[in-house]
Design an enzyme around this catalytic site. Structure first.
Site, PDB file in Angstrom:
ATOM      1  N   ILE A 483      32.051 -24.350  23.551  1.00 30.02           N
ATOM      2  CA  ILE A 483      33.151 -25.189  24.027  1.00 30.02           C
ATOM      3  C   ILE A 483      32.621 -26.180  25.050  1.00 30.02           C
ATOM      4  O   ILE A 483      32.998 -27.346  25.069  1.00 30.02           O
ATOM      5  CB  ILE A 483      34.267 -24.326  24.638  1.00 30.02           C
ATOM      6  CG1 ILE A 483      34.799 -23.352  23.600  1.00 30.02           C
ATOM      7  CG2 ILE A 483      35.395 -25.197  25.170  1.00 30.02           C
ATOM      8  CD1 ILE A 483      35.842 -22.411  24.146  1.00 30.02           C
ATOM      9  N   ARG A 485      29.587 -26.438  28.673  1.00 24.97           N
ATOM     10  CA  ARG A 485      28.680 -25.777  29.596  1.00 24.97           C
ATOM     11  C   ARG A 485      28.766 -26.461  30.944  1.00 24.97           C
ATOM     12  O   ARG A 485      29.175 -27.622  31.042  1.00 24.97           O
ATOM     13  CB  ARG A 485      27.243 -25.803  29.079  1.00 24.97           C
ATOM     14  CG  ARG A 485      26.688 -27.201  28.872  1.00 24.97           C
ATOM     15  CD  ARG A 485      25.240 -27.167  28.453  1.00 24.97           C
ATOM     16  NE  ARG A 485      24.698 -28.503  28.281  1.00 24.97           N
ATOM     17  CZ  ARG A 485      23.419 -28.751  28.049  1.00 24.97           C
ATOM     18  NH1 ARG A 485      22.564 -27.747  27.962  1.00 24.97           N
ATOM     19  NH2 ARG A 485      23.000 -29.994  27.917  1.00 24.97           N
ATOM     20  N   VAL A 491      30.459 -21.742  28.148  1.00 26.03           N
ATOM     21  CA  VAL A 491      31.722 -21.211  27.646  1.00 26.03           C
ATOM     22  C   VAL A 491      31.675 -21.265  26.132  1.00 26.03           C
ATOM     23  O   VAL A 491      31.433 -22.327  25.544  1.00 26.03           O
ATOM     24  CB  VAL A 491      32.929 -22.003  28.177  1.00 26.03           C
ATOM     25  CG1 VAL A 491      34.223 -21.408  27.648  1.00 26.03           C
ATOM     26  CG2 VAL A 491      32.932 -22.013  29.690  1.00 26.03           C
ATOM     27  N   ASP A 600      36.106 -23.633  44.773  1.00 25.17           N
ATOM     28  CA  ASP A 600      35.666 -24.775  43.959  1.00 25.17           C
ATOM     29  C   ASP A 600      36.874 -25.457  43.326  1.00 25.17           C
ATOM     30  O   ASP A 600      36.879 -25.750  42.128  1.00 25.17           O
ATOM     31  CB  ASP A 600      34.686 -24.296  42.880  1.00 25.17           C
ATOM     32  CG  ASP A 600      33.894 -25.457  42.275  1.00 25.17           C
ATOM     33  OD1 ASP A 600      33.851 -26.530  42.911  1.00 25.17           O
ATOM     34  OD2 ASP A 600      33.341 -25.292  41.180  1.00 25.17           O
TER      35      ASP A 600
END
Length: 771
Positions: A483, A485, A491, A600
């Site tokens: 999907i 990175r 992912v 984050d």
């Protein structure tokens, strides 16, 4: 300082009639007692996260006030001055102090003569902000409690005072004569006068403690009860209704219990759930669970037979307590240091950027170098290449680290390259089960931290087994498994009883292979304890053959807020902007109530399933240790635009070189998440990033100097601008909480739906038209 009412309330104006020598002895004894109570000024630790730069000058004023209190006959001006010194030390501004003086709060007698509700009402009328009001209320309660505690020591052996009279401020008794004392009668002081504290033992070898032993004032009600909804505060069973049900009520704390339960309640009057909640929150913050600090920085417990938490009203061994002293020293609650010199610690957010010492580092007088990735999204060629590599191998490659573009961001690591995890470095099964293993019928207490994730008890292993997923049972999409990175991993798209997103992390930043499993479990625990509509659903985790990852729910058809604003470049109206901001506040404030920090928060980590549904991802992962791997020369490898979101206190914590054993982790806090939310709010209002066009080192330097982003010509209301600026306060404690921000956003008037004919337009300006 807390003794500043000694002279005025103890009748020092009558001292001259006893002679100068006796008065001097009383004065000397009073000064000694007052100096001991000056240790209580460490109450500031309960009020602010750190100390201000002028702490030394405040201490000098307090010492000056102590000597003034020993004078004979204080005038009103001196009382006002001493009162102002205390309020200034607590954190009130001159305008706040002036407001309290107008409301007749000119000395401590007046302060203690009103109830907490009345004081809160005065603070609201003076328009004190939430943080300042909390400081005022909390400092007043703690101040009065310590006065009563000290009075119980000085008046040991005397009979109890009749109810209705207040406990006087600290009085210095003399064996030759009695000093008359003044008393003030009020509802608040009546409650305080009934507070009985355990007498401190005379021997210094015995434990010195402050015990919550306040007896209830029970009375049996003879009124007929029509409602049977009330329950006993002790056994939680219904009290019933009518005359046949025997129950009693406390006149002070209003507790209602059965007559048979009264003897088992104990002397716990005033020990409310709010008080216990405050102590519990303080426990979490002081012990700093794995979500607050890096696990290596949390001190271990002293003994497995010792309670994990010492309440202020429980016994503390004198050998380990810093408050144990001679019998003349008042017992202080746990958590309050007796070192007055600790008050002079500088306030962190006001110091400038500190460059490393020249003798320890080869690079001098410059900011750390941040290596930024070339792009934010993987190209088609890269994704195809990753897909081919995945089809050739049995498992996904462990290169990179997941950053969150889950948000998924493609991170081009040019010079460092991708590094696969060596399967030989995988932790043994003993290291994996170390967290919850049992031996000899007992528990192995891994007390690195007290937090929600530390599951103790016989069901600990079973609880982890419920969320453990075998990596071999996950089916990956063979055509397009990648999907995306990011900085900290990849992912993958998979299938495990449904479509899932598999986030594969690298743990190469942990040098000790035996600790990788334990560290990864601490990171997983942040996800394991969360359930919220606006937070990515955690399904399980896996640790197999050196592979570490989490299985999350797959948000179909979603895109990140960053993509919507900066790639699609869609303009959001006020209603959509407010709805997105409210859901972000609700999700992150939920994490804060769980003592989890996002660390984050940025638009790349915010997914939009639709314009009415926000999903927060990738929280609690970022750390300086992760950021410093792979090691760069005089800098860090970061994702693009990462420096645009970090708070000033985080920017000041960065050094040109990272040493695992000498450098501390980033000082993450709830306030740093609020600053990041302000940056996301700025993006939604303007469609641009804060500090747009600036280089990373320029942004770092600007933040360390307290320079805020430039506000462009934003056409919005004054309330929205003030909300944005308050999130960017340089001092962390001056920023509002996300709960307060959510309330302010909810209070904004919504655009009304006006049904009108096109032939007759209404010439009125809506609230949204100003945006």
């Amino acid at each position: 300082m807390m003794q500043t009412q000694v002279a005025s309330r103890a009748g020092y104006s009558n001292l001259p009639q006893f002679g100068a020598g006796i008065a001097q002895d009383i004065k000397t004894q009073a000064i000694n007692n007052l100096k001991e109570c000056l240790k209580l000024t460490t109450i500031n630790r309960f009020l602010t996260s750190s100390y201000e730069e002028d702490a030394k000058s405040v201490e000098r004023k307090i010492f000056s006030a102590v000597y003034q209190m020993t004078k004979i006959g204080l005038i009103d001006r001196e009382k006002r001055e001493i009162n102002a010194i205390w309020f200034t030390f607590v954190g009130l501004s001159a305008q706040n102090i002036r407001h309290l003086e107008i409301c007749s709060i000119t000395d401590f007698n007046a302060l203690f003569s009103i109830t907490n509700q009345e004081l809160r009402s005065l603070a609201d009328r003076g328009r004190l902000d939430v943080e300042t009001k909390r400081k005022l209320l909390q400092s007043t309660v703690i101040l009065q409690n310590h006065w009563n505690a000290y009075h119980s020591r000085t008046s040991s052996g005397s009979t109890d005072e009749p109810s209705g009279q207040s406990t006087p401020a600290i009085v210095t008794p003399s064996p030759k004569f009695n000093v008359p004392s003044l008393s003030v009668t009020s509802a608040k002081m009546i409650q305080s006068s009934s507070m009985g504290f355990a007498t401190t033992p005379k021997s210094p070898k015995t434990s010195s403690r402050l015990v919550h032993a306040i007896p209830h004032k029970w009375h049996r009600s003879t009124k007929f009860r029509f409602s049977g909804d009330a329950v006993c505060h002790f056994c939680q069973r219904p009290l019933g209704f009518g005359f046949l049900n025997a129950w009693e009520k406390c006149r002070s704390c209003k507790w209602k219990v059965h007559t048979q339960c009264k003897g088992r309640v104990g002397d716990s009057c005033g020990l409310t759930p709010d008080h216990l909640r405050f102590l519990f929150d303080k426990l979490i913050q002081e012990n700093n669970g794995g979500m607050w600090k890096d696990p290596q920085s949390v001190p271990g417990s002293r003994s497995m037979n010792e309670p994990a938490f010492q309440f202020p009203d429980t016994a503390i061994d004198s050998s380990s307590s810093t408050n144990s002293s001679a019998p003349s020293t008042p017992a202080l609650p746990a958590g309050i240091s007796g070192n007055v010199s600790s008050l002079t610690a500088p306030y962190r957010s006001e110091r400038k950027f500190l460059f490393p010492d020249t003798e320890n580092y080869s690079v001098h007088n410059r900011l750390p170098i941040l290596v930024i990735s070339e792009g934010d999204h993987p190209t088609t060629t890269e994704i195809q290449q990753e897909t081919e590599n995945h089809n050739k191998s049995a498992a996904a490659s462990m290169s990179g680290n997941i950053e969150s573009e889950g948000t998924i961001v493609a991170n081009h690591e040019d010079s460092t390259g991708s590094q696969e995890v060596d399967s030989e470095a995988a932790p043994s099964q003993e290291a994996v089960d170390k967290f919850n293993k049992r031996a000899d019928g007992g528990f192995t207490w891994e007390r690195h931290a007290w937090n929600m994730s530390t599951i103790r008890g016989p069901n600990a292993q079973a609880s982890w087994n419920e969320v453990t997923i075998q990596f071999e049972t996950i089916e990956f999409d063979k055509q397009a498994p990648i999907i995306g990175r990011g900085r900290f991993g990849k992912v993958l798209r998979g299938f495990h009883y449904g479509d899932v997103a598999v986030k594969v992390y690298t743990m190469e930043h942990i040098s000790d292979a035996s600790k990788k499993a334990e560290e990864f479990k601490l990171e997983v625990s942040a996800y394991k304890n969360t359930r919220h509509d606006n937070i990515a659903l955690f399904l399980g985790y896996f640790m197999s053959d050196g592979q570490y990852g989490m299985v999350m729910s797959l948000s179909k058809g979603s895109q990140s807020l960053y993509t919507l604003l900066h790639v699609v470049r869609e303009k959001l109206d006020l209603a959509t902007t407010r709805k997105i901001a409210q859901q972000i506040c609700q999700a992150v404030s939920y994490l804060h109530t769980k003592k989890i920090l996002h660390k984050d928060l940025r638009s790349k980590n915010i997914l939009l399933e639709s314009k009415n549904k926000v999903v927060i991802t990738d929280f609690g992962i970022l750390s300086m240790k992760r950021l410093a791997h792979p090691k760069q020369k005089s800098g860090y490898l970061t994702s693009k635009f990462w420096t645009n979101y970090i708070a000033p206190e985080l920017a000041m914590a960065m050094r040109t070189e990272y040493d695992e054993y000498e450098c501390d982790d980033f000082p993450f806090s709830e306030n740093s998440d609020v600053y990041a939310f302000g940056c996301v709010w700025f993006e939604m209002l303007t469609g641009a990033l804060p500090y747009a066009g600036e280089l990373p080192h320029q942004i770092l330097f600007a933040k360390t100097q307290g320079i805020r982003p430039v506000l462009p010509n934003v056409k919005c209301t004054q309330e929205l601008k003030e909300l944005l600026v308050s999130c960017w306060n340089t001092a962390p404690q001056d920023r509002p909480t996300l709960t307060d921000i959510n309330l302010k956003l909810t209070a904004l008037p919504k655009k009304p739906r006006v049904n009108r004919s096109p032939s007759f337009p209404v010439m009125m300006k809506s609230y949204e038209s100003t945006f």
